[in-house]
Design a protein around this motif. Structure first.
Motif, PDB file in Angstrom:
ATOM      1  N   ASN A 251      60.627  47.367  75.555  1.00  0.00           N
ATOM      2  CA  ASN A 251      60.261  47.262  74.137  1.00  0.00           C
ATOM      3  C   ASN A 251      58.829  46.766  73.918  1.00  0.00           C
ATOM      4  O   ASN A 251      58.293  46.909  72.809  1.00  0.00           O
ATOM      5  CB  ASN A 251      61.248  46.331  73.408  1.00  0.00           C
TER       6      ASN A 251
ATOM      7  N   LEU B 215      56.720  47.120  70.013  1.00  0.00           N
ATOM      8  CA  LEU B 215      56.780  46.139  68.923  1.00  0.00           C
ATOM      9  C   LEU B 215      56.231  44.807  69.423  1.00  0.00           C
ATOM     10  O   LEU B 215      56.311  44.488  70.603  1.00  0.00           O
ATOM     11  CB  LEU B 215      58.212  45.983  68.407  1.00  0.00           C
TER      12      LEU B 215
ATOM     13  N   GLY C 286      58.644  38.692  69.304  1.00  0.00           N
ATOM     14  CA  GLY C 286      58.478  37.343  68.778  1.00  0.00           C
ATOM     15  C   GLY C 286      59.820  36.682  68.574  1.00  0.00           C
ATOM     16  O   GLY C 286      60.864  37.322  68.715  1.00  0.00           O
ATOM     17  N   TYR C 287      59.790  35.405  68.248  1.00  0.00           N
ATOM     18  CA  TYR C 287      61.018  34.650  67.993  1.00  0.00           C
ATOM     19  C   TYR C 287      60.669  33.477  67.096  1.00  0.00           C
ATOM     20  O   TYR C 287      59.505  33.076  66.989  1.00  0.00           O
ATOM     21  CB  TYR C 287      61.643  34.152  69.315  1.00  0.00           C
TER      22      TYR C 287
ATOM     23  N   TYR D 193      67.074  30.221  78.582  1.00  0.00           N
ATOM     24  CA  TYR D 193      66.572  31.247  77.664  1.00  0.00           C
ATOM     25  C   TYR D 193      67.329  32.575  77.675  1.00  0.00           C
ATOM     26  O   TYR D 193      67.103  33.409  76.795  1.00  0.00           O
ATOM     27  CB  TYR D 193      65.071  31.487  77.886  1.00  0.00           C
TER      28      TYR D 193
ATOM     29  N   PRO E 290      70.829  34.455  76.982  1.00  0.00           N
ATOM     30  CA  PRO E 290      70.215  35.654  76.402  1.00  0.00           C
ATOM     31  C   PRO E 290      69.518  35.452  75.053  1.00  0.00           C
ATOM     32  O   PRO E 290      68.989  36.418  74.512  1.00  0.00           O
ATOM     33  CB  PRO E 290      71.455  36.539  76.179  1.00  0.00           C
ATOM     34  N   LEU E 291      69.499  34.240  74.491  1.00  0.00           N
ATOM     35  CA  LEU E 291      69.053  34.123  73.102  1.00  0.00           C
ATOM     36  C   LEU E 291      67.630  33.602  72.933  1.00  0.00           C
ATOM     37  O   LEU E 291      67.184  33.336  71.828  1.00  0.00           O
ATOM     38  CB  LEU E 291      70.050  33.287  72.292  1.00  0.00           C
ATOM     39  N   GLY E 292      66.906  33.465  74.050  1.00  0.00           N
ATOM     40  CA  GLY E 292      65.498  33.109  73.940  1.00  0.00           C
ATOM     41  C   GLY E 292      65.245  31.625  74.117  1.00  0.00           C
ATOM     42  O   GLY E 292      66.167  30.830  74.304  1.00  0.00           O
ATOM     43  N   PRO E 293      63.966  31.218  74.070  1.00  0.00           N
ATOM     44  CA  PRO E 293      63.591  29.824  74.291  1.00  0.00           C
ATOM     45  C   PRO E 293      64.094  28.941  73.150  1.00  0.00           C
ATOM     46  O   PRO E 293      64.087  29.347  71.993  1.00  0.00           O
ATOM     47  CB  PRO E 293      62.052  29.866  74.261  1.00  0.00           C
ATOM     48  N   PHE E 294      64.517  27.745  73.496  1.00  0.00           N
ATOM     49  CA  PHE E 294      65.003  26.806  72.471  1.00  0.00           C
ATOM     50  C   PHE E 294      64.415  25.418  72.779  1.00  0.00           C
ATOM     51  O   PHE E 294      63.314  25.106  72.350  1.00  0.00           O
ATOM     52  CB  PHE E 294      66.538  26.841  72.459  1.00  0.00           C
TER      53      PHE E 294
ATOM     54  N   TYR F 252      69.481  29.220  69.299  1.00  0.00           N
ATOM     55  CA  TYR F 252      68.106  29.663  69.053  1.00  0.00           C
ATOM     56  C   TYR F 252      67.788  29.383  67.590  1.00  0.00           C
ATOM     57  O   TYR F 252      68.691  29.209  66.758  1.00  0.00           O
ATOM     58  CB  TYR F 252      67.944  31.155  69.374  1.00  0.00           C
TER      59      TYR F 252
ATOM     60  N   TRP G 121      67.591  46.288  70.793  1.00  0.00           N
ATOM     61  CA  TRP G 121      66.298  46.796  71.264  1.00  0.00           C
ATOM     62  C   TRP G 121      65.265  45.693  71.407  1.00  0.00           C
ATOM     63  O   TRP G 121      64.404  45.728  72.281  1.00  0.00           O
ATOM     64  CB  TRP G 121      65.833  47.903  70.314  1.00  0.00           C
ATOM     65  N   GLU G 122      65.325  44.697  70.553  1.00  0.00           N
ATOM     66  CA  GLU G 122      64.258  43.699  70.500  1.00  0.00           C
ATOM     67  C   GLU G 122      64.516  42.450  71.336  1.00  0.00           C
ATOM     68  O   GLU G 122      63.586  41.703  71.635  1.00  0.00           O
ATOM     69  CB  GLU G 122      64.051  43.241  69.051  1.00  0.00           C
ATOM     70  N   TYR G 123      65.787  42.145  71.683  1.00  0.00           N
ATOM     71  CA  TYR G 123      66.128  40.747  72.009  1.00  0.00           C
ATOM     72  C   TYR G 123      65.780  40.286  73.415  1.00  0.00           C
ATOM     73  O   TYR G 123      65.841  39.076  73.695  1.00  0.00           O
ATOM     74  CB  TYR G 123      67.606  40.477  71.706  1.00  0.00           C
ATOM     75  N   VAL G 124      65.383  41.184  74.296  1.00  0.00           N
ATOM     76  CA  VAL G 124      64.975  40.756  75.639  1.00  0.00           C
ATOM     77  C   VAL G 124      63.453  40.709  75.701  1.00  0.00           C
ATOM     78  O   VAL G 124      62.810  41.701  75.361  1.00  0.00           O
ATOM     79  CB  VAL G 124      65.518  41.723  76.708  1.00  0.00           C
ATOM     80  N   PRO G 125      62.823  39.608  76.094  1.00  0.00           N
ATOM     81  CA  PRO G 125      63.415  38.393  76.650  1.00  0.00           C
ATOM     82  C   PRO G 125      63.458  37.194  75.697  1.00  0.00           C
ATOM     83  O   PRO G 125      63.955  36.159  76.107  1.00  0.00           O
ATOM     84  CB  PRO G 125      62.435  38.074  77.792  1.00  0.00           C
ATOM     85  N   LEU G 126      62.962  37.320  74.461  1.00  0.00           N
ATOM     86  CA  LEU G 126      62.806  36.093  73.663  1.00  0.00           C
ATOM     87  C   LEU G 126      63.890  35.875  72.620  1.00  0.00           C
ATOM     88  O   LEU G 126      63.787  34.973  71.792  1.00  0.00           O
ATOM     89  CB  LEU G 126      61.409  36.048  73.037  1.00  0.00           C
ATOM     90  N   GLY G 127      64.943  36.710  72.627  1.00  0.00           N
ATOM     91  CA  GLY G 127      66.073  36.466  71.735  1.00  0.00           C
ATOM     92  C   GLY G 127      66.015  37.273  70.455  1.00  0.00           C
ATOM     93  O   GLY G 127      65.070  38.030  70.208  1.00  0.00           O
ATOM     94  N   PRO G 128      67.041  37.129  69.616  1.00  0.00           N
ATOM     95  CA  PRO G 128      67.128  37.896  68.367  1.00  0.00           C
ATOM     96  C   PRO G 128      66.013  37.501  67.396  1.00  0.00           C
ATOM     97  O   PRO G 128      65.653  36.338  67.307  1.00  0.00           O
ATOM     98  CB  PRO G 128      68.486  37.484  67.780  1.00  0.00           C
ATOM     99  N   PHE G 129      65.497  38.464  66.686  1.00  0.00           N
ATOM    100  CA  PHE G 129      64.435  38.177  65.704  1.00  0.00           C
ATOM    101  C   PHE G 129      64.750  38.977  64.429  1.00  0.00           C
ATOM    102  O   PHE G 129      65.512  38.511  63.578  1.00  0.00           O
ATOM    103  CB  PHE G 129      63.072  38.506  66.328  1.00  0.00           C
TER     104      PHE G 129
END
Lengths: 393, 393
Positions: free
Chosen positions: A131, A135, A138-139, A224, A226-230, B139, B222-230
């Motif tokens: 991806n 795009l 971001g998060y 991180y 699967p939901l990203g950095p926290f 997150y 499509w977007e969520y790897v690697p920084l999570g849902p946005f």
């Protein structure tokens, strides 16, 4: 009355005029503009109550016409004589958080950084996700822990598990890192149900700051997926005190690197919003890196357009940061995890060996850009020192 | 003066007393308490200006002693006669967002949901990540798009790419989903440099709401790897209008399911903060699922302790949600992607076939819990309708 002396080589000349929140001993934070080594108290100098507030939000919400009008008035003012009571030495003031942060979003817009991190975090896969070139990834980060430059950083504790360890343990981060970034501040909110196109960037965005997005790499690596950095990020994000208005960045506007494949239409604009801004990363007084913002793959106009394309509204005070700025060269990397290649290649810093941050270390990230008529303008710096963890493992 | 008639089986009896922000035609939003089918105007009834404000934040910031004192006063009040001007039929008032949301965090605390989603999103790997049983995965979401029940949801547009497609395309989400969750609202902030232990939960958390964390699964995938849902989440998060105070949930407190492996010490507490709350998910008038909150692996006290353990401060108005509540049975799943197994197993809803949400669909999520002396208390519901996308692909 007084006249502000502006040396020809000042990074805070008439082409810059950044806004910040300052106080003098015993007074409340209020809005000032930086000119050379002075801060002008705008509530006093312009007789406008919006500048008597501790943050820029209400002024930012007024929009670009008012931003221009005020910038023209300030320019006129600092070219002439100013009420001496409204002028302070920058050395005599304390700087505060210049904005009340609404939502904070962090992007990942440097191809070099994303590639390096991909190699380090996921050595068995392709470094860049499928991806990434479609795009601006971001998060959302934690708005409540955005803090001003100068605030010490207490080493965070948390869970971390090295791949070789059987179970996670708790304790102070052993891989505390920086991320040298630029942040963009939204002034004018978007109406519900509307999107912001890349060419509408300057209708909404007020200005930019330097960001240090502190990162605990060991905590981040464990949490991180699967939901990203926290928690690896949420303990602190430091920003520089001066918000450089977009108007000051006209001479810095450049094309982004070629984007291939061509982005989808909603990410295309006709205006240039790449920015030729040079950063320096200073570690214990030694410059260890010079990240070039001009190399960023995605422009901030594309970041904002992407954020809004699903109908999510933007609010006054929204802060979105670029993600670590890294250039193609090793001495252009904006995070220590890249600079020391995950700690495997220590660097010499001020006579000592370093991989990640040690207690007592100090980091200052600064930025400058081309200004009008061959001048340069400065962002100032975001600086902080690492204090030992307050918990035990 | 008037007396409020409270039927013995009311879900809004004296054991509940949830707070919300209401207005009557031509008046400004202010704080009320729900009693049976009435709303009591607290600024009028208690003569306290804190309730004349449009959101609960200032009251929540006062802390547990004051929450108890006010709850006792309200109890006394509604047992006697009340100024008739302070009492409105719930049918005559409009409800607003009850809190100004500071930071919004979404967790992932249901083992059944995380396992189902893992199977659907990552069919080739173990469904539960190695970290999942060691920490409550969470997150940050978008605080600025938390909206009150009753606000229509415009179908979001964005990038999506099915695995079989060569490149992403732009357009309205084709896999628009719900997530039935509970949300917890922080009243008392934490001091910088301190952490919140699980047993300090009730010193900080004011109450709970029902949450529908709308999710565009195609955009998310499509977007969520690697920084999570946005963008798959940030367009809207709906919450129910009534904040049920923790004091009303005493009878609902239960142990969480057994946690194996035992969590690290900072996630252990002596108090029970599992909650025996039953949800219903209604799709176009038909109940399609009954998610049991008591099955949640991680307690909200553990979620808050985890959030703060790195030193990140909590602020008044912070909202953290549980993540989708799913039980072990198919009719206990709190998201349609689970209920229809990624769309592969359509369900019959009110005489029509459904996989994901269609334009015009309406979803209502409600919750009830045991109250004092064998009674039940209600959260009310979070309800919204899907409107067609306003952009074209």
């Amino acid at each position: 009355m007084t006249v502000i002396d502006i040396p020809a080589d000042s990074l805070f000349g008439i082409g810059n005029l950044p806004y910040g929140s300052f106080s003098t001993p015993g007074t409340a934070p209020r809005i000032g503009v930086r000119v050379a080594d002075k801060v002008v108290d705008l509530a006093l100098a312009l007789d406008d109550d919006v500048f008597a507030r501790p943050v820029l939000n209400d002024f930012m919400a007024r929009g670009p016409r008012e931003w221009s009008r005020v910038r023209a008035r300030i320019t006129e003012l600092v070219r002439g004589e100013i009420d001496a009571d409204a002028v302070h030495d920058v050395a005599d003031v304390m700087m505060h958080l210049p904005i009340a942060v609404a939502d904070y979003v962090d992007f990942y817009a440097s191809e070099h950084h994303a590639t390096n991190l991909g190699r380090l975090f996921r050595p068995d896969s392709a470094p860049l996700m499928p991806n990434w070139k479609h795009l601006p990834v971001g998060y959302h980060g934690r708005a409540g822990t955005v803090i001003p430059s100068g605030t010490d950083i207490v080493r965070p504790c948390g869970q971390r598990k090295a791949p070789t360890e059987p179970a996670p343990s708790f304790g102070p981060s052993r891989r505390l890192d920086i991320e040298a970034e630029l942040g963009f501040v939204v002034g004018v909110p978007s109406a519900p149900g509307t999107v912001i196109t890349p060419d509408e960037f300057a209708d909404h965005v007020f200005g930019a700051v330097v960001v240090n997005d502190w990162s605990a790499r060991d905590i981040q690596a464990w949490e991180y997926v699967p939901l990203g950095p926290f928690l690896g990020k949420s303990f602190a994000t430091s920003i520089s005190p001066w918000v450089v208005p977009l108007a000051a960045l006209e001479a810095a506007r450049v094309d982004t690197p070629v984007q291939d494949p061509e982005p989808l239409p909603y990410l295309r604009g006709t205006e240039k919003w790449g920015l030729d801004i040079d950063l320096t990363v200073e570690w214990n007084g030694q410059i260890v890196s010079r990240p070039p913002y001009a190399q960023m793959y995605w422009s901030p106009a594309q970041m904002l357009a992407h954020t809004s394309v699903n109908g999510a509204t933007a609010r006054t005070g929204d802060l979105f940061a670029s993600g670590t700025i890294s250039g193609p060269e090793p001495d252009q990397r904006g995070a220590f995890i890249e600079l020391t290649w995950g700690g495997a290649e220590p660097v010499e810093v001020a006579g000592e060996t370093r991989t990640f941050l040690q207690d007592g270390d100090e980091v200052a990230i600064a930025a400058t850009a081309p200004g009008p008529e061959g001048s340069r303008i400065g962002f100032g710096e975001v600086r902080a020192r690492i204090l030992p963890a307050t918990q035990v493992g």
